[in-house]
Motif scaffolding. Structure first.
Motif, PDB file in Angstrom:
ATOM      1  N   PRO A  86      -9.591   5.574  -9.587  1.00  0.00           N
ATOM      2  CA  PRO A  86     -11.056   5.526  -9.615  1.00  0.00           C
ATOM      3  C   PRO A  86     -11.593   6.554  -8.622  1.00  0.00           C
ATOM      4  CG  PRO A  86     -10.098   3.376  -8.979  1.00  0.00           C
ATOM      5  CD  PRO A  86      -8.963   4.322  -9.153  1.00  0.00           C
ATOM      6  N   SER A  87     -12.749   7.158  -8.945  1.00  0.00           N
ATOM      7  CA  SER A  87     -13.188   8.318  -8.162  1.00  0.00           C
ATOM      8  C   SER A  87     -13.483   7.973  -6.695  1.00  0.00           C
ATOM      9  CB  SER A  87     -14.410   8.962  -8.811  1.00  0.00           C
ATOM     10  OG  SER A  87     -15.420   7.988  -8.896  1.00  0.00           O
ATOM     11  N   HIS A  88     -13.765   6.692  -6.383  1.00  0.00           N
ATOM     12  CA  HIS A  88     -14.089   6.371  -4.989  1.00  0.00           C
ATOM     13  C   HIS A  88     -12.833   6.194  -4.126  1.00  0.00           C
ATOM     14  CE1 HIS A  88     -13.204   2.334  -6.433  1.00  0.00           C
ATOM     15  NE2 HIS A  88     -13.205   1.900  -5.193  1.00  0.00           N
ATOM     16  N   LEU A  89     -11.650   6.136  -4.754  1.00  0.00           N
ATOM     17  CA  LEU A  89     -10.410   5.980  -3.972  1.00  0.00           C
ATOM     18  C   LEU A  89      -9.732   7.343  -3.855  1.00  0.00           C
ATOM     19  CD1 LEU A  89      -9.111   2.559  -5.340  1.00  0.00           C
ATOM     20  CD2 LEU A  89     -10.412   3.007  -3.248  1.00  0.00           C
ATOM     21  N   ILE A 233     -16.550  -7.951   4.230  1.00  0.00           N
ATOM     22  CA  ILE A 233     -15.103  -8.210   4.074  1.00  0.00           C
ATOM     23  C   ILE A 233     -14.567  -7.240   3.022  1.00  0.00           C
ATOM     24  CG2 ILE A 233     -13.395  -9.934   3.293  1.00  0.00           C
ATOM     25  CD1 ILE A 233     -15.392 -12.101   4.297  1.00  0.00           C
ATOM     26  N   LEU A 234     -13.468  -6.579   3.351  1.00  0.00           N
ATOM     27  CA  LEU A 234     -12.917  -5.605   2.395  1.00  0.00           C
ATOM     28  C   LEU A 234     -12.247  -6.308   1.217  1.00  0.00           C
ATOM     29  CD1 LEU A 234     -11.116  -3.127   4.862  1.00  0.00           C
ATOM     30  CD2 LEU A 234     -13.370  -2.824   3.788  1.00  0.00           C
ATOM     31  N   LEU A 235     -12.258  -5.624   0.072  1.00  0.00           N
ATOM     32  CA  LEU A 235     -11.560  -6.120  -1.114  1.00  0.00           C
ATOM     33  C   LEU A 235     -10.330  -5.236  -1.327  1.00  0.00           C
ATOM     34  CD1 LEU A 235     -11.455  -7.938  -3.651  1.00  0.00           C
ATOM     35  CD2 LEU A 235     -12.841  -6.230  -4.821  1.00  0.00           C
ATOM     36  N   ILE A 236      -9.155  -5.862  -1.302  1.00  0.00           N
ATOM     37  CA  ILE A 236      -7.903  -5.119  -1.512  1.00  0.00           C
ATOM     38  C   ILE A 236      -7.280  -5.614  -2.813  1.00  0.00           C
ATOM     39  CG2 ILE A 236      -5.666  -4.499  -0.555  1.00  0.00           C
ATOM     40  CD1 ILE A 236      -6.618  -5.307   2.189  1.00  0.00           C
ATOM     41  N   ALA A 237      -7.144  -4.714  -3.759  1.00  0.00           N
ATOM     42  CA  ALA A 237      -6.621  -5.112  -5.071  1.00  0.00           C
ATOM     43  C   ALA A 237      -5.153  -4.721  -5.189  1.00  0.00           C
ATOM     44  CB  ALA A 237      -7.432  -4.442  -6.179  1.00  0.00           C
ATOM     45  N   ASP A 238      -4.314  -5.715  -5.372  1.00  0.00           N
ATOM     46  CA  ASP A 238      -2.879  -5.477  -5.567  1.00  0.00           C
ATOM     47  C   ASP A 238      -2.635  -5.304  -7.067  1.00  0.00           C
ATOM     48  OD1 ASP A 238      -0.170  -5.667  -6.012  1.00  0.00           O
ATOM     49  OD2 ASP A 238       0.149  -7.428  -4.750  1.00  0.00           O
ATOM     50  N   GLU A 239      -2.489  -4.036  -7.456  1.00  0.00           N
ATOM     51  CA  GLU A 239      -2.250  -3.733  -8.880  1.00  0.00           C
ATOM     52  C   GLU A 239      -0.811  -3.263  -9.079  1.00  0.00           C
ATOM     53  OE1 GLU A 239      -4.714  -3.089 -11.689  1.00  0.00           O
ATOM     54  OE2 GLU A 239      -6.642  -3.068 -10.635  1.00  0.00           O
ATOM     55  N   VAL A 240       0.080  -3.816  -8.259  1.00  0.00           N
ATOM     56  CA  VAL A 240       1.487  -3.415  -8.351  1.00  0.00           C
ATOM     57  C   VAL A 240       2.018  -3.669  -9.767  1.00  0.00           C
ATOM     58  CG1 VAL A 240       3.825  -3.991  -7.537  1.00  0.00           C
ATOM     59  CG2 VAL A 240       1.989  -3.610  -5.899  1.00  0.00           C
ATOM     60  N   MET A 263      -6.602  -0.126  -2.895  1.00  0.00           N
ATOM     61  CA  MET A 263      -5.877  -0.577  -4.100  1.00  0.00           C
ATOM     62  C   MET A 263      -4.403  -0.185  -3.946  1.00  0.00           C
ATOM     63  SD  MET A 263      -6.911   0.319  -8.001  1.00  0.00           S
ATOM     64  CE  MET A 263      -6.088   1.892  -8.143  1.00  0.00           C
ATOM     65  N   ILE A 264      -3.546  -1.031  -4.505  1.00  0.00           N
ATOM     66  CA  ILE A 264      -2.106  -0.772  -4.383  1.00  0.00           C
ATOM     67  C   ILE A 264      -1.506  -0.708  -5.778  1.00  0.00           C
ATOM     68  CG2 ILE A 264       0.082  -1.683  -3.480  1.00  0.00           C
ATOM     69  CD1 ILE A 264      -2.952  -3.228  -2.117  1.00  0.00           C
ATOM     70  N   ALA A 265      -0.625   0.254  -5.979  1.00  0.00           N
ATOM     71  CA  ALA A 265       0.119   0.285  -7.243  1.00  0.00           C
ATOM     72  C   ALA A 265       1.579   0.562  -6.938  1.00  0.00           C
ATOM     73  CB  ALA A 265      -0.447   1.349  -8.170  1.00  0.00           C
ATOM     74  N   TYR A 280      -4.100   3.199  -1.976  1.00  0.00           N
ATOM     75  CA  TYR A 280      -5.207   4.127  -2.185  1.00  0.00           C
ATOM     76  C   TYR A 280      -6.452   3.558  -1.510  1.00  0.00           C
ATOM     77  CZ  TYR A 280      -1.813   5.045  -5.845  1.00  0.00           C
ATOM     78  OH  TYR A 280      -0.645   5.282  -6.518  1.00  0.00           O
ATOM     79  N   SER A 281      -7.134   4.387  -0.747  1.00  0.00           N
ATOM     80  CA  SER A 281      -8.325   3.843  -0.065  1.00  0.00           C
ATOM     81  C   SER A 281      -9.511   4.787  -0.198  1.00  0.00           C
ATOM     82  CB  SER A 281      -8.032   3.588   1.412  1.00  0.00           C
ATOM     83  OG  SER A 281      -8.371   4.726   2.183  1.00  0.00           O
TER      84      SER A 281
END
Ligand SMILES: Cc1ncc(COP(=O)(O)O)c(C=O)c1O
Length: 438
Positions: A86-89, A233-240, A263-265, A280-281
């Motif tokens: 995504p363009s913001h990461l 609060i940050l949102l961290i998405a685990d997309e492993v 985000m994590i992959a 990715y941040s």
């Protein structure tokens, strides 16, 4: 003496070859890998093109310290930025697996809060049913009882919100107020800890194997994101498991219109050809950490040139063959066939999921949603029976919540594999039904 693994397992096999969507044991027995390994392989096994780039980079640029740039890394970073993220990461930190990448995400979140003079914001919320990895911290903060056993006294404690689970909502199955119930729970947990003490929520947008493709009620995530933002609060998405097309979207956050801060992959990023993952941040997080002068440490084997080269090749194949576009229609077909054949099966509580991440929840009482006793190890029996039938099904469930099997095949499957999966699942379920006389 046992050769492998450390502890013996019912389904222990020796696999000597993998090709396309199939595995072969040493006697030549062919097994449909309906789970792409650990829901890792997206492009199919045995692609010469990927093997070739691995060979070239192993010869040309064997090992380079992770902070240095290499053409292989540059190519991967360009591929990710131009075609996937995504363009913001915009910021990319590479590691070797999902657990490492999640650890990095937590470290970034904590460092970010400290860099803004908010060191007290250090609680990481996770979800009651979840899996984020096998390091000590990830084992501790994941909502996965079975994978903590024997270590509870040592592991960090999880601070959890409830995982929205429409089938098993405490208000009732698919209750119309389920969304508000789970959002209230999020608000309560934030209030109990105090937003000023919470750094981030780490979540899987869709449960992987812990719950088997559990989706929250419609609208839940977008409202949850707003609540988190309002509380800083940050949102961290685990997309492993879900990243790189698994649910029919590049990343499943897209499905909900979510914009995670981190985000994590992992898994599909290398499709099993390379041990590689990414954290990715946003620019803001990286800038703030940099301005504070903190170190963002690397793992020795992060961003190996050959891993980067393999990952770029994998991602290019996904694009060139338009494989991600096939995921949603293939998944629809798979779910339709499973539902029409097995929707009424007495052991099937639910068939759920999107794209090629499908979960099947197995119970002994369909009406009351009563699970088999844990000692029966139904999931293990299912996996082991499946292997006898020539199909590998991925085991899910957390011990407390069980029994779940997951289907997550490579995106190259066709009608033949869909039929084999439906037949295979039916055979193993009937085997259990007959054994327990249900
Ligand atoms: C959602 C999720 N996060 C993290 C992990 C851990 O990844 P790894 O086993 O590569 O460390 C997994 C692995 O199953 C996963 O499914």
């Amino acid at each position: 003496m046992i050769k492998w693994p450390y502890l013996p397992q019912d389904s222990g096999l020796e696999i000597v070859k993998s090709e396309g969507a199939y595995l072969y044991n040493k006697d030549g027995f062919k097994i449909l890998d309906a789970a792409g390994g650990a829901i890792v392989n997206n492009i199919g096994y045995g692609r010469e093109e990927v093997a070739e780039v691995i060979k070239i980079s192993a010869m040309n640029n064997t090992y380079v310290l992770p902070p240095f740039l290499t053409p292989e890394r540059e190519q991967l970073v360009d591929e990710l930025r131009q075609h996937w993220l995504p363009s913001h990461l915009t910021r990319i930190h590479l590691s070797s697996g999902g657990s490492e990448a999640n650890e990095s995400a937590i470290k970034l979140a904590i460092q970010y809060q400290a860099s803004r003079n908010k060191p007290e914001k250090k609680i990481i919320l996770t979800r009651s049913l979840s899996y984020h990895g096998t390091t000590l911290n990830m084992s501790g903060i994941s909502g996965h009882a079975a994978r903590k056993r024997g270590m509870e006294s040592y592991l960090p404690t999880a601070n959890t919100i409830e995982t929205p689970y429409p089938l098993r909502c405490p208000l009732g199955k698919y209750h119309p107020d389920a969304k508000d119930y789970y959002l209230d729970n999020l608000k309560k947990v934030i209030n109990n800890h105090g937003a000023e003490n919470i750094a981030a929520l780490l979540m899987e947008p869709v449960n992987g194997s812990s719950g088997g493709a559990i989706y929250p009620p419609d609208g839940y995530w977008i409202e949850a994101q707003k609540i988190l933002k309002d509380h800083d609060i940050l949102l961290i998405a685990d997309e492993v498991m879900t990243g790189f097309g698994r649910t029919g979207f590049k990343f499943s956050c897209e499905d909900y219109g979510l914009e995670p801060d981190i985000m994590i992959a992992g898994k599909g990023m290398g499709s099993g050809y390379a041990s590689i993952s990414g954290t990715y941040s946003t620019e803001a997080i990286a800038e703030s950490i940099m301005n504070a002068g903190y170190l963002v440490m690397f793992h020795t084997f992060a961003a190996l040139p050959m891993s980067c080269a393999a990952s770029s090749a994998v991602l290019k194949i996904l694009r060139r063959e338009r494989l991600c576009e096939k995921v949603a229609p293939l998944g629809e077909k798979l779910k339709e066939r499973l539902t029409s054949r097995l929707g009424q099966h007495p052991l099937v509580a639910e068939i759920r999921g999107k794209g090629l991440l499908v979960g099947i929840e197995i119970v002994k009482d369909k009406e009351q949603l009563v699970s088999f006793d844990e000692e029966e190890k139904i999931t293990e029996q299912v996996v082991s029976q499946g292997l006898k039938e020539g199909i590998f099904l991925y085991p899910g469930g957390t011990g407390e919540y069980r029994d779940i099997i997951c289907l997550g095949p490579p995106y190259i499957i066709g009608d033949e594999e869909i039929d084999l999966m439906v037949d295979g699942v039916e055979k193993v379920l009937n085997h259990i039904k007959d054994k327990y006389k249900i």
